[in-house]
Write a protein that holds these residues in place. Sequence first.
Motif, short mmCIF file in Angstrom:
data_model
loop_
_atom_site.label_atom_id
_atom_site.label_comp_id
_atom_site.label_asym_id
_atom_site.label_seq_id
_atom_site.Cartn_x
_atom_site.Cartn_y
_atom_site.Cartn_z
N ALA A 151 1.86 -14.00 28.74
CA ALA A 151 3.06 -13.61 29.50
C ALA A 151 2.71 -12.89 30.79
N ILE A 152 1.70 -12.02 30.73
CA ILE A 152 1.29 -11.29 31.93
C ILE A 152 0.66 -12.23 32.95
N ASN A 153 -0.14 -13.18 32.47
CA ASN A 153 -0.70 -14.18 33.39
C ASN A 153 0.40 -15.02 34.04
N GLN A 154 1.42 -15.35 33.28
CA GLN A 154 2.54 -16.11 33.83
C GLN A 154 3.27 -15.30 34.90
N PHE A 155 3.36 -14.00 34.69
CA PHE A 155 3.99 -13.12 35.67
C PHE A 155 3.32 -13.26 37.03
N TYR A 156 1.97 -13.21 37.04
CA TYR A 156 1.25 -13.27 38.31
C TYR A 156 1.21 -14.69 38.88
N GLU A 157 1.20 -15.68 38.01
CA GLU A 157 1.25 -17.07 38.48
C GLU A 157 2.57 -17.33 39.19
N ILE A 158 3.67 -16.92 38.59
CA ILE A 158 4.99 -17.12 39.19
C ILE A 158 5.12 -16.34 40.49
#
Length: 220
Positions: free
Chosen positions: A41-48
């Motif tokens: 979820a945290i990786n998705q935060f920075y990807e988005i």
Amino acid sequence: MQTISKKTISDVLLHNDVAVLTYTINYPYFTSTCGTDTTLAINQFYEIQSRQAEKYCREVLYAQAVKDAMYAKNNEFPFHSYEFFSDYVVTYNENCITSLYNDQYTYLGGAHGNTLRQSQTWDFQTGRQLQLTDFFSNATNLNDAIFNVIQHDISDRLKEAPASYFGDYPELIRGNFNINGFYLKHCGIVIYYQQYDIAPYASGIPEFFFPFENCKKETP
């Protein structure tokens, strides 16, 4: 524990074979022993967040850069290529807690560019983004305690560097305070303001250090 690697999105955008905009967006990618789902979820935060920044570059800044380049050519003015550069600094990474800030520098052809800072402090066990109130025992008087320290620090700084802060800084530190404008260090917390919030451009991004108990105060 978190292991952090850097991912990068970059491109040079042309108009009539002239480079009008260059962008580089660096963002973190985490692996962690503290939780697979939370790390995802945290990786998705920075990807988005990074893809949104790229979209802004390609759809907003590029159109503005093209317009300025055409105007400069038609009026025989020099054109200075636009630049967008985003990078992060990890300030704390121990056990299941990671804190970092991201500086986005935008240059639009003027005398100098501007930098916007954002920051996050994560608990990888829960996936929760920690808040400033998580680090102060007396949340009721939190703002007053923070402002008193900042005002005292600025008063001392002005003795060494007059005019390094705006004259109405006591009001500005309150009016421009951002509860999310902080990051964690090994021995305390740094609270920061954006450029121009409380000080001239030459003063950069003002930072104020709040040490934890039993920790020696340090310079941000």
